[in-house]
Design an enzyme around this catalytic site. Structure first.
Site, PDB file in Angstrom:
ATOM      1  N   GLU A  65       0.785  -1.205  -0.015  1.00 26.75           N
ATOM      2  CA  GLU A  65      -0.006   0.033   0.072  1.00 26.75           C
ATOM      3  C   GLU A  65       0.947   1.199   0.068  1.00 26.75           C
ATOM      4  O   GLU A  65       2.168   1.108   0.240  1.00 26.75           O
ATOM      5  CB  GLU A  65      -1.012  -0.035   1.330  1.00 26.75           C
ATOM      6  CG  GLU A  65      -1.936  -1.128   1.270  1.00 26.75           C
ATOM      7  CD  GLU A  65      -2.905  -1.047   2.255  1.00 26.75           C
ATOM      8  OE1 GLU A  65      -2.898  -0.311   3.024  1.00 26.75           O
ATOM      9  OE2 GLU A  65      -3.808  -2.021   2.231  1.00 26.75           O
ATOM     10  N   SER A  94       2.036  -5.386  -9.639  1.00 31.90           N
ATOM     11  CA  SER A  94       2.686  -5.771 -10.987  1.00 31.90           C
ATOM     12  C   SER A  94       1.497  -6.532 -11.793  1.00 31.90           C
ATOM     13  O   SER A  94       0.688  -7.110 -11.192  1.00 31.90           O
ATOM     14  CB  SER A  94       3.721  -7.075 -10.882  1.00 31.90           C
ATOM     15  OG  SER A  94       4.653  -6.395 -10.282  1.00 31.90           O
ATOM     16  N   ARG A 110      37.073  -5.136 -28.316  1.00 29.93           N
ATOM     17  CA  ARG A 110      37.221  -3.845 -28.053  1.00 29.93           C
ATOM     18  C   ARG A 110      38.819  -3.667 -27.909  1.00 29.93           C
ATOM     19  O   ARG A 110      39.330  -4.547 -26.781  1.00 29.93           O
ATOM     20  CB  ARG A 110      36.631  -3.171 -26.809  1.00 29.93           C
ATOM     21  CG  ARG A 110      36.945  -1.787 -26.516  1.00 29.93           C
ATOM     22  CD  ARG A 110      36.324  -0.876 -27.465  1.00 29.93           C
ATOM     23  NE  ARG A 110      36.656   0.724 -27.082  1.00 29.93           N
ATOM     24  CZ  ARG A 110      36.229   1.574 -28.113  1.00 29.93           C
ATOM     25  NH1 ARG A 110      36.003   1.428 -29.161  1.00 29.93           N
ATOM     26  NH2 ARG A 110      36.784   2.917 -27.755  1.00 29.93           N
ATOM     27  N   GLN A 169      44.846  -6.760 -17.226  1.00 24.65           N
ATOM     28  CA  GLN A 169      44.631  -7.413 -15.984  1.00 24.65           C
ATOM     29  C   GLN A 169      43.442  -6.513 -15.384  1.00 24.65           C
ATOM     30  O   GLN A 169      42.725  -7.537 -14.633  1.00 24.65           O
ATOM     31  CB  GLN A 169      45.793  -7.228 -15.198  1.00 24.65           C
ATOM     32  CG  GLN A 169      45.828  -8.513 -14.166  1.00 24.65           C
ATOM     33  CD  GLN A 169      47.233  -8.787 -13.452  1.00 24.65           C
ATOM     34  OE1 GLN A 169      47.664  -7.819 -12.906  1.00 24.65           O
ATOM     35  NE2 GLN A 169      47.939  -9.960 -13.569  1.00 24.65           N
ATOM     36  N   ILE A 204      32.988  -1.814 -18.319  1.00 21.71           N
ATOM     37  CA  ILE A 204      33.926  -2.738 -19.328  1.00 21.71           C
ATOM     38  C   ILE A 204      33.384  -2.265 -20.801  1.00 21.71           C
ATOM     39  O   ILE A 204      34.297  -2.158 -21.603  1.00 21.71           O
ATOM     40  CB  ILE A 204      33.632  -4.209 -19.237  1.00 21.71           C
ATOM     41  CG1 ILE A 204      34.450  -4.645 -18.013  1.00 21.71           C
ATOM     42  CG2 ILE A 204      34.231  -5.034 -20.373  1.00 21.71           C
ATOM     43  CD1 ILE A 204      34.102  -6.139 -17.486  1.00 21.71           C
ATOM     44  N   GLU A 230       9.975  -8.501  -3.399  1.00 25.14           N
ATOM     45  CA  GLU A 230       9.562  -9.832  -2.558  1.00 25.14           C
ATOM     46  C   GLU A 230      10.546  -9.734  -1.146  1.00 25.14           C
ATOM     47  O   GLU A 230      11.115 -10.778  -0.658  1.00 25.14           O
ATOM     48  CB  GLU A 230      10.346 -10.860  -3.265  1.00 25.14           C
ATOM     49  CG  GLU A 230       9.382 -11.427  -4.513  1.00 25.14           C
ATOM     50  CD  GLU A 230       8.024 -12.117  -4.299  1.00 25.14           C
ATOM     51  OE1 GLU A 230       7.917 -12.396  -2.911  1.00 25.14           O
ATOM     52  OE2 GLU A 230       7.228 -11.569  -4.953  1.00 25.14           O
ATOM     53  N   GLY A 231      10.600  -8.673  -0.534  1.00 28.78           N
ATOM     54  CA  GLY A 231      11.288  -8.363   0.805  1.00 28.78           C
ATOM     55  C   GLY A 231      12.709  -7.765   0.454  1.00 28.78           C
ATOM     56  O   GLY A 231      13.195  -8.378  -0.329  1.00 28.78           O
TER      57      GLY A 231
HETATM   58  C1  LIG Z   1       8.721  -2.739  -9.569  1.00 25.59           C
HETATM   59  C2  LIG Z   1       8.060  -2.992  -8.699  1.00 25.59           C
HETATM   60  C3  LIG Z   1       6.932  -3.919  -8.474  1.00 25.59           C
HETATM   61  C4  LIG Z   1       6.302  -4.561  -7.501  1.00 25.59           C
HETATM   62  N1  LIG Z   1       5.305  -5.457  -7.284  1.00 25.59           N
HETATM   63  C5  LIG Z   1       4.773  -5.685  -6.540  1.00 25.59           C
HETATM   64  C6  LIG Z   1       3.446  -6.547  -6.638  1.00 25.59           C
HETATM   65  O1  LIG Z   1       3.150  -7.265  -7.733  1.00 25.59           O
HETATM   66  N2  LIG Z   1       2.629  -6.679  -5.409  1.00 25.59           N
HETATM   67  C7  LIG Z   1       3.009  -6.057  -4.086  1.00 25.59           C
HETATM   68  O2  LIG Z   1       2.271  -6.102  -3.426  1.00 25.59           O
HETATM   69  N3  LIG Z   1       3.944  -5.035  -4.088  1.00 25.59           N
HETATM   70  C8  LIG Z   1       4.893  -4.928  -5.117  1.00 25.59           C
HETATM   71  N4  LIG Z   1       5.814  -4.096  -5.039  1.00 25.59           N
HETATM   72  C9  LIG Z   1       6.112  -3.593  -3.825  1.00 25.59           C
HETATM   73  C10 LIG Z   1       7.551  -4.048  -3.021  1.00 25.59           C
HETATM   74  O3  LIG Z   1       7.160  -5.207  -2.523  1.00 25.59           O
HETATM   75  C11 LIG Z   1       7.789  -3.009  -1.702  1.00 25.59           C
HETATM   76  O4  LIG Z   1       8.241  -1.718  -2.509  1.00 25.59           O
HETATM   77  C12 LIG Z   1       8.947  -3.463  -1.009  1.00 25.59           C
HETATM   78  O5  LIG Z   1       8.477  -4.388  -0.429  1.00 25.59           O
HETATM   79  C13 LIG Z   1       9.391  -2.555  -0.058  1.00 25.59           C
HETATM   80  O6  LIG Z   1       8.384  -1.644   0.621  1.00 25.59           O
HETATM   81  P1  LIG Z   1       8.353  -0.385   0.616  1.00 25.59           P
HETATM   82  O7  LIG Z   1       8.291   0.213  -0.875  1.00 25.59           O
HETATM   83  O8  LIG Z   1       7.093   0.225   1.115  1.00 25.59           O
HETATM   84  O9  LIG Z   1       9.577   0.172   1.517  1.00 25.59           O
HETATM   85  P2  LIG Z   1       9.678   0.308   2.887  1.00 25.59           P
HETATM   86  O10 LIG Z   1       9.040  -0.758   3.638  1.00 25.59           O
HETATM   87  O11 LIG Z   1       9.252   1.930   3.352  1.00 25.59           O
HETATM   88  O12 LIG Z   1      11.226   0.393   3.154  1.00 25.59           O
HETATM   89  C14 LIG Z   1      11.968   1.530   3.016  1.00 25.59           C
HETATM   90  C15 LIG Z   1      13.371   1.018   3.504  1.00 25.59           C
HETATM   91  O13 LIG Z   1      13.640   0.678   4.807  1.00 25.59           O
HETATM   92  C16 LIG Z   1      14.194  -0.626   4.979  1.00 25.59           C
HETATM   93  N5  LIG Z   1      13.536  -1.272   6.163  1.00 25.59           N
HETATM   94  C17 LIG Z   1      11.871  -1.252   6.208  1.00 25.59           C
HETATM   95  N6  LIG Z   1      11.717  -1.946   7.631  1.00 25.59           N
HETATM   96  C18 LIG Z   1      13.004  -2.351   8.059  1.00 25.59           C
HETATM   97  C19 LIG Z   1      13.487  -2.909   9.139  1.00 25.59           C
HETATM   98  N7  LIG Z   1      12.486  -3.399  10.053  1.00 25.59           N
HETATM   99  N8  LIG Z   1      14.707  -3.294   9.426  1.00 25.59           N
HETATM  100  C20 LIG Z   1      15.643  -2.802   8.580  1.00 25.59           C
HETATM  101  N9  LIG Z   1      15.363  -2.065   7.368  1.00 25.59           N
HETATM  102  C21 LIG Z   1      14.073  -1.809   6.974  1.00 25.59           C
HETATM  103  C22 LIG Z   1      13.722  -1.259   3.799  1.00 25.59           C
HETATM  104  O14 LIG Z   1      14.687  -2.417   3.498  1.00 25.59           O
HETATM  105  C23 LIG Z   1      14.046  -0.176   2.771  1.00 25.59           C
HETATM  106  O15 LIG Z   1      15.360  -0.110   2.522  1.00 25.59           O
HETATM  107  C24 LIG Z   1       6.727  -3.637  -6.261  1.00 25.59           C
HETATM  108  C25 LIG Z   1       7.709  -2.791  -6.081  1.00 25.59           C
HETATM  109  C26 LIG Z   1       8.456  -2.308  -7.239  1.00 25.59           C
HETATM  110  C27 LIG Z   1       9.239  -1.120  -7.129  1.00 25.59           C
END
Ligand SMILES: Cc1cc2nc3c(=O)[nH]c(=O)nc-3n(C[C@H](O)[C@H](O)[C@H](O)COP(=O)(O)OP(=O)(O)OC[C@H]3O[C@@H](n4cnc5c(N)ncnc54)[C@H](O)[C@@H]3O)c2cc1C
Length: 381
Positions: A123, A154, A266, A277, A335, A361-362
């Site tokens: 969300e 997606s 190249r 190297q 490269i 995916e996390g």
């Molecule tokens: C191209 C694309 C496709 C996607 N497709 C889907 C989809 O099909 N379905 C869907 O549901 N979602 C989808 N997502 C969403 C995606 O899963 C989330 O963006 C992702 O899980 C991260 O959540 P967020 O963007 O809210 O970041 P946030 O949760 O706000 O995190 C921001 C930062 O804080 C860090 N962070 C947060 N909590 C912690 C913690 N406890 N400890 C340490 N670090 C932390 C995170 O690692 C990150 O670096 C997609 C995203 C993109 C960019």
């Protein structure tokens, strides 16, 4: 599936990639155009049912074979895999947790690609902290009425059915007990509000979805019981992480192959740059990353197929392979020198595509935390 069958399917997909995908990928990518024709071809290969059990019309592939296919396709155009990856995670939730009626109603249509979709979890205010979602479903007779917004979904535009995670009891403690998953098919009250523009991962649509008094029949509640949605979402993550890791292997390999080829043609200071190297050090590291990433994916997929707990293995594969893709893509750009920065070569695309795998995916921050927690849990002092 035995080794000969696996080789046969990988060969067929390999030929298709060279004949129909490689020549068109750059143009479609530049235009950010949905690859309609390739989707039809992927339907014909059965890819939308790759991991769906055969009794429901799928190919019933092991995750090990499936990961090889994902890596192979990603080596040519990673975006294509996104069109069936999250679709298959939705299908896996139905296959694992759905009622018999849900399996019979949805899985054959998912397998044929007639109904395609994905996962609607994230969300605008939360992704990593999924238990903070605010999309709400309230029961009214034989239906649930849903209100809320999902983002980054997606296949949000081209797909028609999504595994939708909502809150049915926002006051529940712990929070996950108030979460429920539905199969949401597009209809009145479920609309796409916008297409999201991205750095890479073009061609596939990512969208914001809005639910306004959207009515879902109670029979679409996955498993028929409220309060299990978080469990259903988390249950798909291991396979999801193996998917993303396999994509990482594909992009890391593509970057290596392009770099190996370019470095032999190249020339600087009278010899091909592969004889310097400094370039050899890069190629050596890139090749080692590819091999290590591939082995980690194989290991995680083997554990998954054996029904073993594999959150640590899938986390390691996802973390390492996605970072390998990112590192290899920037090294391939270096490269290629100035040409690496040009849109005439594919390496700039790999560099734009790779960061997604570190986030989706996390995030990789979370992967390392998951790995560490499992390490402690499996090795009590
Ligand atoms: C191209 C694309 C496709 C996607 N497709 C889907 C989809 O099909 N379905 C869907 O549901 N979602 C989808 N997502 C969403 C995606 O899963 C989330 O963006 C992702 O899980 C991260 O959540 P967020 O963007 O809210 O970041 P946030 O949760 O706000 O995190 C921001 C930062 O804080 C860090 N962070 C947060 N909590 C912690 C913690 N406890 N400890 C340490 N670090 C932390 C995170 O690692 C990150 O670096 C997609 C995203 C993109 C960019």
């Amino acid at each position: 599936m035995n080794t000969a069958e696996e080789t046969q399917i990988l060969d067929a997909i390999g030929k298709w990639l060279e004949r129909d995908v490689r020549p068109k990928a750059r143009e479609l990518e530049k235009k950010d155009e949905y690859p309609e024709q390739m989707v039809e071809q992927m339907k014909a290969f059965g890819l939308f049912g790759a991991t769906i059990p055969q009794e429901y019309g799928g190919l019933g592939l092991s995750s090990a074979t499936y990961a090889k296919i994902v890596a192979q396709i990603s080596e040519v155009w990673m975006s294509l895999t996104g069109i069936f990856n999250s679709h298959l995670i939705m299908a896996a939730a139905v296959a694992r947790y759905g009622t018999r009626a849900q399996k019979e109603k949805f899985l054959p249509r998912f397998a044929s690609g007639e109904v395609r979709g994905g996962l609607a979890l994230t969300e605008p205010d939360c992704g990593t902290d999924l238990q903070a979602i605010r999309t709400r479903a309230v029961k009214q007779g034989g239906h649930y009425v849903v209100n809320g917004t999902k983002t980054w979904i997606s296949n949000g535009i081209k797909g028609s059915c999504f595994a939708l995670l909502v809150k049915t009891d926002p006051e529940a403690k712990p929070r996950h007990k108030g979460m429920t998953m539905f199969l949401a098919e597009k209809g009145p009250g479920f609309r796409v509000s916008k297409k999201l523009e991205k750095l890479g991962y073009k061609g596939i649509d990512s969208a914001e979805l809005i639910f306004e008094d959207f009515r879902i029949p109670a029979e679409n509640l996955v498993g028929g019981e409220e309060g299990k949605g978080f469990h259903h979402a988390i249950g798909g993550l291991e396979l999801g992480r193996i998917n993303v890791a396999a994509r990482g292997v594909g992009v890391a390999n593509a970057a290596l192959k392009d770099a190996v080829a370019y470095s032999q043609v190249r020339k600087t200071f009278g010899k091909p740059i592969c004889e310097h190297q400094a370039i050899q050090l890069k190629l050596g590291e890139m090749a080692t990353r590819c091999e290590a990433a591939r082995l980690l994916v194989e290991n995680a997929a083997r554990a998954y197929d054996a029904g073993e707990r594999c959150d640590m293995e899938a986390g390691m594969a996802k973390y390492f392979a996605s970072e390998a893709a990112l590192e290899n893509s920037i090294e391939a750009v270096r490269i290629h020198g100035g040409y690496g920065y040009s849109t005439e070569f594919n390496v700039e695309r790999y560099y734009r595509d790779a960061p997604l795998m570190c986030i989706g995916e996390g995030t990789n921050e979370m992967q390392r935390i998951i790995i560490a927690r499992q390490l402690i849990a499996r090795n009590p002092a």
